[in-house]
Write an enzyme that holds these catalytic residues in place. Structure first.
Site, PDB file in Angstrom:
ATOM      1  N   ARG A   1      44.195  61.655  54.209  1.00 42.43           N
ATOM      2  CA  ARG A   1      43.124  62.413  53.554  1.00 42.43           C
ATOM      3  C   ARG A   1      42.294  63.133  54.618  1.00 42.43           C
ATOM      4  O   ARG A   1      41.770  62.499  55.547  1.00 42.43           O
ATOM      5  CB  ARG A   1      42.238  61.458  52.748  1.00 42.43           C
ATOM      6  CG  ARG A   1      40.971  62.080  52.179  1.00 42.43           C
ATOM      7  CD  ARG A   1      41.223  62.831  50.910  1.00 42.43           C
ATOM      8  NE  ARG A   1      39.962  63.161  50.228  1.00 42.43           N
ATOM      9  CZ  ARG A   1      39.888  63.713  49.031  1.00 42.43           C
ATOM     10  NH1 ARG A   1      40.998  63.959  48.358  1.00 42.43           N
ATOM     11  NH2 ARG A   1      38.723  63.988  48.489  1.00 42.43           N
TER      12      ARG A   1
ATOM     13  N   LEU B   1      38.228  55.158  49.934  1.00 42.17           N
ATOM     14  CA  LEU B   1      38.918  56.020  48.974  1.00 42.17           C
ATOM     15  C   LEU B   1      37.967  56.915  48.191  1.00 42.17           C
ATOM     16  O   LEU B   1      38.423  57.800  47.453  1.00 42.17           O
ATOM     17  CB  LEU B   1      39.748  55.184  47.996  1.00 42.17           C
ATOM     18  CG  LEU B   1      41.194  54.892  48.419  1.00 42.17           C
ATOM     19  CD1 LEU B   1      41.245  53.959  49.617  1.00 42.17           C
ATOM     20  CD2 LEU B   1      41.986  54.309  47.275  1.00 42.17           C
TER      21      LEU B   1
ATOM     22  N   PHE C   1      25.592  17.296  43.887  1.00 40.21           N
ATOM     23  CA  PHE C   1      26.073  17.589  42.544  1.00 40.21           C
ATOM     24  C   PHE C   1      25.202  16.902  41.481  1.00 40.21           C
ATOM     25  O   PHE C   1      25.124  17.375  40.347  1.00 40.21           O
ATOM     26  CB  PHE C   1      27.523  17.130  42.369  1.00 40.21           C
ATOM     27  CG  PHE C   1      28.509  17.995  43.103  1.00 40.21           C
ATOM     28  CD1 PHE C   1      28.911  19.221  42.575  1.00 40.21           C
ATOM     29  CD2 PHE C   1      29.029  17.609  44.319  1.00 40.21           C
ATOM     30  CE1 PHE C   1      29.799  20.024  43.238  1.00 40.21           C
ATOM     31  CE2 PHE C   1      29.934  18.405  44.987  1.00 40.21           C
ATOM     32  CZ  PHE C   1      30.317  19.621  44.463  1.00 40.21           C
TER      33      PHE C   1
ATOM     34  N   ILE D   1      42.010  29.461  29.419  1.00 38.57           N
ATOM     35  CA  ILE D   1      43.218  28.755  29.819  1.00 38.57           C
ATOM     36  C   ILE D   1      44.353  29.758  30.017  1.00 38.57           C
ATOM     37  O   ILE D   1      44.886  30.332  29.052  1.00 38.57           O
ATOM     38  CB  ILE D   1      43.612  27.695  28.772  1.00 38.57           C
ATOM     39  CG1 ILE D   1      42.409  26.806  28.430  1.00 38.57           C
ATOM     40  CG2 ILE D   1      44.785  26.872  29.292  1.00 38.57           C
ATOM     41  CD1 ILE D   1      41.788  26.087  29.623  1.00 38.57           C
TER      42      ILE D   1
ATOM     43  N   GLU E   1      38.804  27.845  39.271  1.00 45.11           N
ATOM     44  CA  GLU E   1      39.223  26.713  40.103  1.00 45.11           C
ATOM     45  C   GLU E   1      38.210  26.430  41.204  1.00 45.11           C
ATOM     46  O   GLU E   1      38.544  26.146  42.352  1.00 45.11           O
ATOM     47  CB  GLU E   1      40.632  26.954  40.655  1.00 45.11           C
ATOM     48  CG  GLU E   1      41.648  27.010  39.527  1.00 45.11           C
ATOM     49  CD  GLU E   1      43.066  27.192  40.007  1.00 45.11           C
ATOM     50  OE1 GLU E   1      43.394  26.654  41.073  1.00 45.11           O
ATOM     51  OE2 GLU E   1      43.841  27.871  39.302  1.00 45.11           O
TER      52      GLU E   1
END
Length: 386
Positions: A270, A340, A385, A165, A365
């Site tokens: 770079r 990178l 479901f 939570i 969520e």
């Protein structure tokens, strides 16, 4: 936008929306970016201080109306989420949970007394809220929750545990969802009520700049007016999740943008084998593909935001947005890490932090699998479901 605005996306925004975006971007640049790597490494964040600062800007519950809330558009709220998550997913989660879960639940389902008691203070950040739905053994299937609320005279007695939570250890009020004899109901629970305890969850490898906790409810006695009177059935908390997922659709783009902008800067500065990394075809192919996916995600978010502002946004449409944008944001973060090289895993750059955070955003969520099933049900008319 990302580097160069390939599709002239800014022209699709109003001047007010661009101004709101600029304000949030500035506060993230000034208040979050200089410190967030340290917060993440330490696993600590000044959440209450940030909440007050965000509240002063009108960011908490900004898409709600009345009770001190800004009453902004869904698109403006989305843009704010994008800029906040460009700083860090945990910082956006602080704002999202406060406004789109805790505040929205009270605003949508609460009594006038509950709204007057909590919302003005929550809008300023003086009071922090959290949203207690997930349990240790029940995440994607909230209908199987074991937290119970039973009547005892005019009171309610709550017993159970909520897990993962956001904001719980610092919250002043928790919106707790519990099973009753009449079905699932919601309660506004002051966190100083006897029998309520919150424990911070440590050893996280993701969302470390966010306060996450477990809430234990040990026969917590609440008066009758603690129940949210309009929250009837599981549709109520699921409606709150739909509200919050819209912010995630936008927010994930912020993390992806920060990764892509970092990779663009790195690739042009770079040098390897006598030329900038950006001069190699493979690098340009990576950057081009990522930029295309980012712009597509932005257009999807903008479309959903306009639907929300027109009152026509449906839950399965939000599922399309969360499934696509979080999945693509995570893919962008991972690809930027390769540009990178070894520096991609360094805390001196934000890419690995964003990638780690997005692993949580991918799950919370509604996991990708859950959103696939929501979309599948809409396509086929058949629920997978049960």
């Amino acid at each position: 936008m990302v580097g160069v605005d390939l599709l002239d996306l800014d022209s699709s925004l109003t001047e007010e929306e661009r101004q709101i975006r600029a304000v949030v971007r500035r506060v993230v640049d000034e208040r979050v970016r200089p410190h967030v790597a340290g917060w993440y490494e330490a696993g600590e964040v000044p959440a209450r201080e940030l909440a007050r600062e965000f509240g002063a800007l009108g960011l908490l519950g900004m898409h709600l109306t009345g009770y001190g809330c800004a009453g902004s558009t869904a698109v403006a709220y989305g843009l704010a989420c994008l800029e906040l998550e460009a700083g860090d997913s945990g910082v956006r989660s602080l704002v999202s949970v406060q406004g789109s879960l805790a505040m929205y639940a009270i605003w949508r389902y609460g009594s006038e007394e509950q709204k007057q008691r909590w919302l003005p203070a929550m809008a300023t950040g003086e009071a922090i809220g959290c949203f207690g739905l997930t349990e240790p053994d029940h995440g994607s299937d909230p209908g199987s929750m074991t937290t119970r609320a039973r009547r005892d005279g005019d009171d309610w007695i709550l017993h159970g545990t909520k897990m993962w939570i956001t904001n719980a250890p610092i919250a002043d009020v928790a919106v707790i969802w519990a099973r009753t004899d009449e079905g699932v109901r919601g309660f506004a629970v002051p966190m100083d009520t006897p029998g309520v305890t919150a424990r911070e969850i440590g050893r996280k490898m993701s969302l470390r700049a966010s306060v996450t906790g477990e809430i234990a409810l040990d026969d917590v006695r609440l008066p009758a007016d603690a129940r949210l009177p309009e929250a009837i059935g599981l549709k109520a908390p699921l409606g709150c999740l739909t509200e919050a997922r819209h912010g995630i659709v936008w927010g994930a783009l912020g993390a992806a943008r920060d990764c892509l902008e970092t990779a663009l800067t790195y690739a042009t500065t770079r040098t390897q084998f006598g030329r900038p990394l950006a001069g190699f075809q493979l690098t340009q192919a990576k950057l081009a593909d990522m930029a295309v996916e980012w712009h597509k995600g932005y257009l999807l978010a903008l479309h959903l935001g306009r639907l929300a502002d027109a009152g026509r946004l449906r839950p399965e449409q939000v599922s399309v947005g969360k499934l696509n944008n979080v999945r693509e944001a995570l893919a962008i973060a991972r690809e930027c890490r390769t540009i990178l090289g070894a520096n991609g895993v360094s805390g001196d750059y934000p890419v690995m932090r964003h990638a780690n955070n997005l692993e949580s955003v991918l799950t919370y969520e509604g996991t990708s699998e859950i959103h696939q099933l929501v979309i599948g049900q809409r396509l086929t008319g058949v629920s997978a479901f049960t």
